[in-house]
Structure formats: structure tokens, C-alpha cells
Design an enzyme around this catalytic site. Structure first.
Site, PDB file in Angstrom:
ATOM      1  NE  ARG A  74      -3.784  -0.050   2.500  1.00  0.00           N
ATOM      2  CZ  ARG A  74      -4.249  -0.631   3.631  1.00  0.00           C
ATOM      3  NH1 ARG A  74      -4.082  -0.008   4.807  1.00  0.00           N
ATOM      4  NH2 ARG A  74      -4.984  -1.560   3.611  1.00  0.00           N
ATOM      5  NE  ARG A 143      -3.083   2.025   9.348  1.00  0.00           N
ATOM      6  CZ  ARG A 143      -3.695   0.647   9.196  1.00  0.00           C
ATOM      7  NH1 ARG A 143      -4.336   0.723   7.938  1.00  0.00           N
ATOM      8  NH2 ARG A 143      -3.639  -0.233   9.834  1.00  0.00           N
ATOM      9  CE  LYS A 254      -6.556  -0.877  10.874  1.00  0.00           C
ATOM     10  NZ  LYS A 254      -7.659  -1.686   9.851  1.00  0.00           N
ATOM     11  CE  LYS A 256      -7.964   3.047   8.845  1.00  0.00           C
ATOM     12  NZ  LYS A 256      -8.914   2.131   8.143  1.00  0.00           N
ATOM     13  CB  CYS A 475     -13.788  -3.946   1.109  1.00  0.00           C
ATOM     14  SG  CYS A 475     -14.377  -5.445   1.205  1.00  0.00           S
ATOM     15  CB  CYS A 481      -9.119  -9.608   1.914  1.00  0.00           C
ATOM     16  SG  CYS A 481      -9.537  -9.000   3.744  1.00  0.00           S
ATOM     17  CB  CYS A 520     -15.161  -9.486   6.823  1.00  0.00           C
ATOM     18  SG  CYS A 520     -14.077  -8.130   7.421  1.00  0.00           S
ATOM     19  CB  CYS A 524     -12.269  -2.122   4.049  1.00  0.00           C
ATOM     20  SG  CYS A 524     -11.244  -3.185   5.241  1.00  0.00           S
TER      21      CYS A 524
HETATM   22 FE1  SRM Z   1      -9.167  -1.992   5.876  1.00  0.00          FE
HETATM   23  C1  SRM Z   1      -7.911  -4.714   7.559  1.00  0.00           C
HETATM   24  C2  SRM Z   1      -8.180  -3.239   2.973  1.00  0.00           C
HETATM   25  C3  SRM Z   1     -10.013   0.906   4.372  1.00  0.00           C
HETATM   26  C4  SRM Z   1     -11.082  -1.356   8.658  1.00  0.00           C
HETATM   27  N1  SRM Z   1      -8.361  -3.730   5.160  1.00  0.00           N
HETATM   28  C5  SRM Z   1      -7.926  -4.614   6.154  1.00  0.00           C
HETATM   29  C6  SRM Z   1      -6.904  -5.543   5.413  1.00  0.00           C
HETATM   30  C7  SRM Z   1      -5.617  -5.115   5.360  1.00  0.00           C
HETATM   31  C8  SRM Z   1      -6.952  -7.104   5.769  1.00  0.00           C
HETATM   32  C9  SRM Z   1      -6.167  -7.539   6.582  1.00  0.00           C
HETATM   33  O1  SRM Z   1      -5.795  -6.883   7.808  1.00  0.00           O
HETATM   34  O2  SRM Z   1      -5.368  -8.510   6.531  1.00  0.00           O
HETATM   35  C10 SRM Z   1      -7.515  -5.418   3.818  1.00  0.00           C
HETATM   36  C11 SRM Z   1      -6.566  -5.989   2.747  1.00  0.00           C
HETATM   37  C12 SRM Z   1      -7.598  -6.268   1.535  1.00  0.00           C
HETATM   38  C13 SRM Z   1      -6.886  -6.496   0.228  1.00  0.00           C
HETATM   39  O3  SRM Z   1      -6.588  -7.525  -0.014  1.00  0.00           O
HETATM   40  O4  SRM Z   1      -6.249  -5.550  -0.163  1.00  0.00           O
HETATM   41  C14 SRM Z   1      -7.945  -4.009   3.997  1.00  0.00           C
HETATM   42  N2  SRM Z   1      -8.876  -1.242   3.837  1.00  0.00           N
HETATM   43  C15 SRM Z   1      -8.588  -1.927   2.949  1.00  0.00           C
HETATM   44  C16 SRM Z   1      -8.854  -1.099   1.611  1.00  0.00           C
HETATM   45  C17 SRM Z   1      -7.759  -1.597   0.504  1.00  0.00           C
HETATM   46  C18 SRM Z   1     -10.390  -1.177   1.223  1.00  0.00           C
HETATM   47  C19 SRM Z   1     -10.584  -0.914  -0.228  1.00  0.00           C
HETATM   48  O5  SRM Z   1     -11.282  -1.478  -0.783  1.00  0.00           O
HETATM   49  O6  SRM Z   1     -10.306   0.352  -0.507  1.00  0.00           O
HETATM   50  C20 SRM Z   1      -8.685   0.603   2.133  1.00  0.00           C
HETATM   51  C21 SRM Z   1      -7.331   0.831   2.209  1.00  0.00           C
HETATM   52  C22 SRM Z   1      -7.359   2.278   2.822  1.00  0.00           C
HETATM   53  C23 SRM Z   1      -5.946   2.902   2.727  1.00  0.00           C
HETATM   54  O7  SRM Z   1      -5.327   3.136   1.700  1.00  0.00           O
HETATM   55  O8  SRM Z   1      -5.338   2.980   3.869  1.00  0.00           O
HETATM   56  C24 SRM Z   1      -9.482  -0.115   3.540  1.00  0.00           C
HETATM   57  N3  SRM Z   1     -10.293  -0.329   6.360  1.00  0.00           N
HETATM   58  C25 SRM Z   1     -10.624   0.737   5.534  1.00  0.00           C
HETATM   59  C26 SRM Z   1     -11.490   1.635   6.107  1.00  0.00           C
HETATM   60  C27 SRM Z   1     -12.046   2.803   5.410  1.00  0.00           C
HETATM   61  C28 SRM Z   1     -11.427   4.102   5.948  1.00  0.00           C
HETATM   62  O9  SRM Z   1     -10.353   3.900   6.534  1.00  0.00           O
HETATM   63  O10 SRM Z   1     -11.900   5.133   5.796  1.00  0.00           O
HETATM   64  C29 SRM Z   1     -11.791   1.016   7.339  1.00  0.00           C
HETATM   65  C30 SRM Z   1     -13.123   1.441   8.426  1.00  0.00           C
HETATM   66  C31 SRM Z   1     -12.766   2.746   9.147  1.00  0.00           C
HETATM   67  C32 SRM Z   1     -11.994   2.547  10.237  1.00  0.00           C
HETATM   68  O11 SRM Z   1     -10.794   1.892  10.270  1.00  0.00           O
HETATM   69  O12 SRM Z   1     -12.490   2.046  11.316  1.00  0.00           O
HETATM   70  C33 SRM Z   1     -11.120  -0.129   7.412  1.00  0.00           C
HETATM   71  N4  SRM Z   1      -9.700  -2.813   7.485  1.00  0.00           N
HETATM   72  C34 SRM Z   1     -10.377  -2.342   8.579  1.00  0.00           C
HETATM   73  C35 SRM Z   1     -10.403  -3.116   9.757  1.00  0.00           C
HETATM   74  C36 SRM Z   1     -11.179  -2.719  11.062  1.00  0.00           C
HETATM   75  C37 SRM Z   1     -10.741  -1.987  12.130  1.00  0.00           C
HETATM   76  C38 SRM Z   1     -11.275  -1.902  13.197  1.00  0.00           C
HETATM   77  O13 SRM Z   1     -11.460  -0.907  14.038  1.00  0.00           O
HETATM   78  O14 SRM Z   1     -12.033  -2.825  13.584  1.00  0.00           O
HETATM   79  C39 SRM Z   1      -9.596  -4.056   9.516  1.00  0.00           C
HETATM   80  C40 SRM Z   1      -8.988  -5.141  10.388  1.00  0.00           C
HETATM   81  C41 SRM Z   1      -8.211  -4.850  11.359  1.00  0.00           C
HETATM   82  O15 SRM Z   1      -7.704  -3.825  11.684  1.00  0.00           O
HETATM   83  O16 SRM Z   1      -8.030  -5.817  12.312  1.00  0.00           O
HETATM   84  C42 SRM Z   1      -8.964  -3.883   8.116  1.00  0.00           C
HETATM   85 FE1  SF4 Z   2     -11.135  -7.695   3.890  1.00  0.00          FE
HETATM   86 FE2  SF4 Z   2     -13.282  -7.263   5.244  1.00  0.00          FE
HETATM   87 FE3  SF4 Z   2     -11.670  -5.027   4.773  1.00  0.00          FE
HETATM   88 FE4  SF4 Z   2     -13.243  -6.290   3.008  1.00  0.00          FE
HETATM   89  S1  SF4 Z   2     -13.985  -5.213   4.904  1.00  0.00           S
HETATM   90  S2  SF4 Z   2     -11.235  -5.740   2.570  1.00  0.00           S
HETATM   91  S3  SF4 Z   2     -13.198  -8.515   3.525  1.00  0.00           S
HETATM   92  S4  SF4 Z   2     -10.888  -6.688   5.971  1.00  0.00           S
END
Ligand code: SRM
Ligand code: SF4
Length: 613
Positions: A74, A143, A254, A256, A475, A481, A520, A524
Site C-alpha cells: 500500500r 495512516r 490503527k 485515521k 472493498c 484479503c 466482512c 473497509c
Molecule cells: Fe481495511 C483490514 C483493505 C480501508 C477497516 N483492510 C484490512 C486488510 C488489510 C485485511 C487484513 O488486515 O489482513 C484489507 C486488505 C485487503 C486487500 O487484499 O487489499 C483491508 N481497507 C482496505 C482497503 C484497501 C479497502 C478498499 O477497498 O479500498 C482500504 C485501504 C485504505 C487505505 O488506503 O489505507 C481499507 N479499512 C478501511 C476503512 C475505511 C477508511 O479508512 O476510511 C476501514 C473502516 C474505518 C476504520 O478504520 O474504522 C477499514 N480494515 C479495517 C479493519 C477494522 C478495524 C477496526 O477498528 O476494527 C481491518 C481489520 C483490522 O484492523 O484488524 C482492516
Molecule cells: Fe477484507 Fe473485510 Fe476489509 Fe473487505 S472489509 S477488505 S473483507 S478486511
């Protein structure tokens, strides 16, 4: 909680010597395509996730083969603005080392998937060669900082972008581990290079940016002493390695940050740990309303976890942005829960201790005055598509990139088209928080050439898509993922086809409704602030959430659990029917569902699982 042991990730961070761990040894190990287990946690801080191809996982297990490991990288793009040279560089790396696609993320960053361990170091070095980095793109740190992508009121947007970049730089970890491991010790100050880019609203280029576009970042700027390193590239070993903001174990989780300019909430500021809502008076940016404690992630069946909208904490002057942000970060560093990662985000710290306590703590740490919030209004949280002209007369074209995936698809050569545009275009590309791309700063005289390229490649597809599709996000989910429970990016487009049919039958084709899917409950694609949210529960099965505000200012609410496509359509059909029949003029779908008491009005995260109509 006080006596509970710290989570294992805390041990790994603490022992990591500022994020080094044994990453260098892991990379050099030829026996496996994977990293050592502890290093898989540390690599995240470097913007790298270890993954395996989920499509073949079971089959490889059956054949007793190691999982098909590869890595997601990323790259940070603070404020989403990147030069065309940086885009071309990512395109080149994607085609050489990744899966021939680029993913525009929901946070204005870029991802590459499918990079093998042996190609990781070269890929990271190549990304840095164009003054982009991957440090702090993931991990328990601040981030990628978001900023509104479409610079209509250019001067205000320019000022907000500058603040976003300054803050991004301020909160970047100081460790030299990144440069040691990936760049053989060379320290490139990418954040400083971003700040040096000057007035990016103008199609006339600054000296640094012109060099970035030529791919020549190492030659000195005009008037610079040839013997000195150019601005943005610091000599080796010049910094002290203290982590004054993060300390030894970084943040509990994390973190943001986003900046928003009303009336468009395109960054979804309420979903962020920390937000700055621009307050503009008499055309001038006077300061920001600060928001704290937003977040989306939760776990199915665990009601102690929930999505939460940020609270507006108060108004601060522009010059207080850095001290206030730092105070928010250090308060969370010191008071966030390090025992349970499911309870470690700032949103829980604030719910546990109260907003008043948090405000007092931030005021005392920062020395800033946190005044009563000033008034503002958001009207939407999507992107404005097509051609827009800013107040300086520059054109910007927002291109719809379905679910952020840039590749050459059958009948849609999107990657090739963007490559051609990047070669010809004299302004920037901007990434939107809704996974789209803006061809930005097109001068009057250049517009026809951009239109010609969009047409030649057939990629200007926003006019063919329904407003529903244009307001959709999914997502990544399968196959990369590791946390996905159901398809998302690969499935939502066909589900939208079906929903479009339902809406067309009721004369609703022109209604913009926000629809977001995730594989899930981590959220995201920020599904809990979509009017229709679909969250993966298991293969082919989703929870359906309804009734969020169109501007991302109200949460949705659980409506149906664990349903398949047939049941999703069956649930939506009668609701669309009554919306078509009974909606008031201009009434949004989410507002209608709340007014009709089909779902409750949910504003507090704590009420998400329990609210009733
Ligand atoms: Fe996310 C974890 C993809 C934005 C909440 N996210 C992941 C991971 C890295 C899975 C992992 O931990 O193994 C995913 C990788 C998938 C892949 O194969 O690429 C992933 N998140 C993404 C992206 C690529 C989704 C997309 O379709 O664009 C976004 C990358 C953003 C960036 O450039 O930094 C992405 N993730 C978000 C957002 C939206 C936002 O930030 O505005 C959220 C919700 C906001 C938040 O953080 O509360 C988000 N991602 C999560 C979470 C849950 C965090 C939590 O507080 O519970 C995880 C899991 C974790 O952290 O344990 C996670
Ligand atoms: Fe993976 Fe869940 Fe984030 Fe989708 S919402 S990219 S399934 S961690």
C-alpha cells in the site's frame, strides 16, 4: 482491564527495535515465500501485508503445499494528489511485479497485489524512486491523511491540502528502519517532497513537480547549489531516531485522519479517528471543527464492538492543527486499550472516558483553545462526476473506477487508457476516497486532447452507469484479503445489475442511493454509513443494513441477517416500491426509511445493535 495482559502485538512492537524485527532476515530467507510470523505484524508498518491466494488455499492444503503467498503493498498518497510520473511508475511496477492491476483504495491511496517476496524490496525501492512511500500506510500509526479531492474553490482546497500534508508529515514515524530495510539506508523525505510541490491547483508546474513528472528527482532545483542534496532528500544518518510522538510501542491500534470541506463530505469525516472540517468565512479558511472517535470496524455477534460516528469536539484555529492533532494522538497512545485489539480504537477510549474528559486532555496537552463548534452543513458523501471547472478556470474530470480496480478488462482498457492519459496530461491525477480518479488541472486548451483520449479508450463511463452504481463501493475481499468471509469487489457489480433492474421497474433509475459492500464486518468500504450496506457473513451471504444519511451523518441499522442474493432483492423490492410511491420531494432513500419507521434513527455507535423503531 487494567490487570489484563497486553496483546501479543504489543510484545512484538516493543521487541522490534523501532519496527526492524527480523524483517531483513525474513526477506533473505529463500526457503519460504512467507515472512517469519512476528515480522508479518511489523511489515504492516512498512505498508506491506502478507497474503495468500484464497481461491487456491484449500486445494494447496489438500496437496500439502505451502499457501500461495504473495504481498499487498500500500503506497501512501497524502490528500490523494499524485503526479502523472508517479502514476506511470506505479503502473510499471504493477505490470512488472504485481498482478497487472492497481487498486485505488477508500483512503485515497494505491495498492498493488500479488507481489512475490523476492520482488518486494525492488518494488518498494521503485515506488520510492518517484518520491512516494509505503511507510505508515498500515500499522498502529496515523495512516494516509485524506483531503477533499475535487478542488472547486481552489484557494481553500489548496490551503486544506497543505494542512493535510503538513499533518501527514508531522505524524509520520521517525524510525529509520524503513529506509534501512528497503532503501539500503538512504533517507528520502517523501512528505517534504509533497510539501515542496507548491501550488498544485495551477496547471503551471512548480520546479520540483516538473522534475517529478520528468522522473528526474535527483537533479537540483534551479538556483540550488549542485553540491547540496535537493530539497526533500536528506543526507544519510541526519536524523535522530527518537519517536517523540509514538514512543516505543506506537499506538494501541490503527489511526485515521481526514480533512473535509463542506458541503461535500466526500472523505467521510465521521468515520475517522480524527477529522478537520474546514470553516470558511468570507471566502477565507479560518480554522476547523475537530472531530474525534469515528470508526467502522466491528465483529459479527460481538455487541461490544460497533461502528461509531465521530463527535464534533470543538473549533480550533488553523495554526493549532498540528498541536491539537498531536495531543489527540498522544492521548490515545497513553489511554487506548492495549490489552484487547478489538477495543483499542480511539472510539472506545472516548466512549469509555467521555468526550468532556477527552477534550480537556487534548486542550491541556496542546495548549490550544478548543472553542464551540462553528456551523457547517454537509449535503453528500460521494464524488461529483464528469467535467467540473474550478474558480481559477481549470478543468477536472472525475472518472468512475468501479470499486477502485484499475486493470485492462475485456472491452474496458482502463489501465492502458490511464497510462495514455498520464503520458499526455500536464496536471495531476487525484484519487478520491470513493475509489475514483480525477484527471486534474486541465487547461482550456488541453481539454479536447483529454476528451479525445477518454473517448479513444472508452473509459469515460460515468454517463452509462446509473446513479446507484456511481454511488457504490466495495472493498477488496476475495481472493487476496485474509479476513474476507464473502465476495465483495468481484460480486457487487453483478448485484448492482439486479438492483438496477428492480429500481428501473419502479421508475427509480435516476435516484442516487449509496450502496456499499464489504466481505466482512471490518468495514473497509465504510458500509455502516451507506443507505444500503451489505456486509459479508459467509460465502454468498450478507447482513443487510439500511437507513444511513446520504451525507454520512447517520449510521444505518441492522435490517436482515445472513441472506443471499434472492433474499436481498426480496427485502429491497417492497422498500423501493413504497419509496417510489410515498417519498417526499427530494427525500433520500435513507431518510425515507427512518421517517417511515422502517429502521430506527441511529447516531450513537453504542445504539447500533440495540436501537429499535
Ligand atoms: Fe481495511 C483490514 C483493505 C480501508 C477497516 N483492510 C484490512 C486488510 C488489510 C485485511 C487484513 O488486515 O489482513 C484489507 C486488505 C485487503 C486487500 O487484499 O487489499 C483491508 N481497507 C482496505 C482497503 C484497501 C479497502 C478498499 O477497498 O479500498 C482500504 C485501504 C485504505 C487505505 O488506503 O489505507 C481499507 N479499512 C478501511 C476503512 C475505511 C477508511 O479508512 O476510511 C476501514 C473502516 C474505518 C476504520 O478504520 O474504522 C477499514 N480494515 C479495517 C479493519 C477494522 C478495524 C477496526 O477498528 O476494527 C481491518 C481489520 C483490522 O484492523 O484488524 C482492516
Ligand atoms: Fe477484507 Fe473485510 Fe476489509 Fe473487505 S472489509 S477488505 S473483507 S478486511
Amino acid at each position: 482491564m487494567a490487570d489484563a495482559p497486553q496483546s501479543d502485538v504489543e510484545r512484538i512492537k516493543n521487541a522490534s527495535r523501532r519496527l526492524r524485527g527480523t524483517l531483513a532476515e525474513s526477506l533473505a530467507d529463500p526457503v519460504t515465500g512467507a515472512l517469519a510470523e512476528d515480522d508479518t505484524q511489523l511489515s504492516k508498518f512498512h505498508g506491506i501485508y502478507q497474503q495468500d491466494d484464497r481461491d487456491v488455499r484449500a486445494e494447496r492444503q489438500r496437496r500439502r503445499l505451502e499457501p500461495d503467498y504473495s504481498f499487498m503493498i500500500r503506497a501512501r498518497v497524502p490528500g490523494g494528489v499524485l503526479s502523472t510520473a508517479q502514476w506511470l511508475n506505479m503502473d510499471d511496477i504493477a505490470n512488472r511485479y504485481a498482478n497487472r492491476s492497481i487498486r485505488i483504495t477508500t483512503r485515497q491511496a494505491l495498492q498493488l497485489h500479488g507481489v512475490l517476496k523476492r520482488n518486494l524490496k525492488q518494488s518498494i525501492a521503485d515506488i520510492n524512486s518517484q518520491m512516494m512511500d509505503t511507510l505508515a500506510a498500515c500499522g498502529d500509526v496515523n495512516r494516509n491523511v485524506m483531503s477533499p479531492p475535487l478542488p472547486m474553490r481552489s484557494a481553500v482546497y489548496q490551503a486544506v491540502l497543505a494542512d493535510a500534508r503538513e499533518l501527514s508529515r508531522h505524524l509520520t514515524p521517525a524510525t529509520r528502519a524503513y529506509h534501512e530495510i528497503w532503501l539500503d539506508g538512504e533517507k528520502l523525505d517523501v512528505d517534504q517532497a509533497n510539501l515542496n510541490q507548491g501550488d498544485i491547483s495551477s496547471p503551471g508546474k512548480s520546479a520540483v513537480e516538473a522534475k517529478l513528472n520528468q522522473g528526474d528527482i535527483s537533479s537540483p532545483r534551479e538556483g540550488e547549489d549542485e553540491a547540496q542534496p535537493p530539497a526533500g532528500v536528506l543526507p544519510r544518518g541526519a536524523e535522530d531516531e527518537a519517536e517523540p510522538i509514538y514512543g516505543n510501542t506506537y499506538l494501541p491500534r490503527k489511526f485515521k485522519t481526514a480533512f473535509a470541506v463542506p458541503p461535500q463530505n466526500d472523505v467521510d469525516v465521521y468515520a475517522q479517528d480524527l477529522g478537520f472540517i474546514a470553516i470558511v468565512e468570507a471566502g477565507e479558511l479560518v480554522g476547523y471543527n475537530v472531530t474525534v472517535g469515528g470508526g467502522m470496524g466491528m465483529s459479527h455477534g460481538e455487541t461490544g464492538t460497533y461502528p461509531r460516528l465521530a463527535d464534533v469536539m470543538g473549533f480550533v484555529e488553523r495554526e493549532d492543527v498540528l498541536p491539537v492533532a498531536e495531543a489527540v494522538v498522544t492521548t490515545q497512545r497513553d489511554h487506548g486499550d492495549r490489552t484487547d485489539r478489538k477495543h483499542a480504537r480511539l472510539k472506545y477510549t472516548i466512549d469509555d472516558r467521555g468526550l468532556d474528559w477527552f477534550r480537556r486532555e487534548v486542550a491541556s496537552r496542546s495548549g490550544a483553545t478548543i472553542a464551540e463548534p462553528r456551523s457547517f452543513e454537509f449535503t453528500g458523501n460521494g464524488d461529483v462526476y464528469g467535467w467540473q471547472r474550478d474558480e481559477q478556470g481549470n478543468w477536472h474530470y472525475t472518472l468512475f473506477v468501479e470499486n477502485g480496480r484499475v486493470a485492462d478488462f475485456d472491452g474496458l482498457p482502463l489501465m492502458s487508457g490511464l497510462r495514455a492519459l498520464a503520458r499526455a496530461h500536464r496536471g495531476h491525477f487525484r484519487l478520491t476516497p470513493n475509489q475514483n480518479l480525477i484527471v486534474s488541472e486541465v487547461a482550456d486548451g488541453d481539454k479536447a486532447a483529454v476528451v479525445e483520449l477518454l473517448d479513444r479508450y472508452g473509459i469515460a463511463n460515468d454517463s452509462q452507469a446509473t446513479p446507484l452504481r456511481l454511488h457504490s463501493m466495495a472493498c477488496v475481499a476475495f481472493p487476496t484479503c485474509g479476513l474476507a468471509m464473502a465476495e465483495s469487489e468481484r460480486y457487487l457489480p453483478s448485484l448492482i445489475d439486479r438492483i438496477d433492474e428492480e429500481m428501473a421497474a419502479l421508475g427509480l433509475s435516476e435516484e442516487p442511493i449509496t450502496v456499499r459492500m464489504t466481505g466482512c464486518p471490518n468495514g473497509c468500504a465504510r458500509p455502516y454509513i451507506a443507505e444500503i450496506g451489505l456486509v459479508g457473513k459467509g460465502p454468498g451471504r450478507y447482513n443487510l443494513y439500511l437507513g444511513a444519511g446520504f451525507a454520512g451523518e447517520r449510521l444505518n441499522s441492522p435490517y436482515r441477517e445472513n441472506i443471499d442474493e434472492r433474499e436481498i432483492l426480496a427485502a429491497l423490492r417492497p422498500l423501493f416500491g413504497s419509496y417510489a410511491e410515498k417519498r417526499r420531494s427530494g427525500e433520500r432513500f435513507g431518510d425515507f426509511l427512518v421517517r417511515e419507521a422502517i429502521v430506527p434513527e441511529v447516531r450513537r455507535g453504542r445504539d447500533f445493535h440495540t436501537a429499535t423503531v
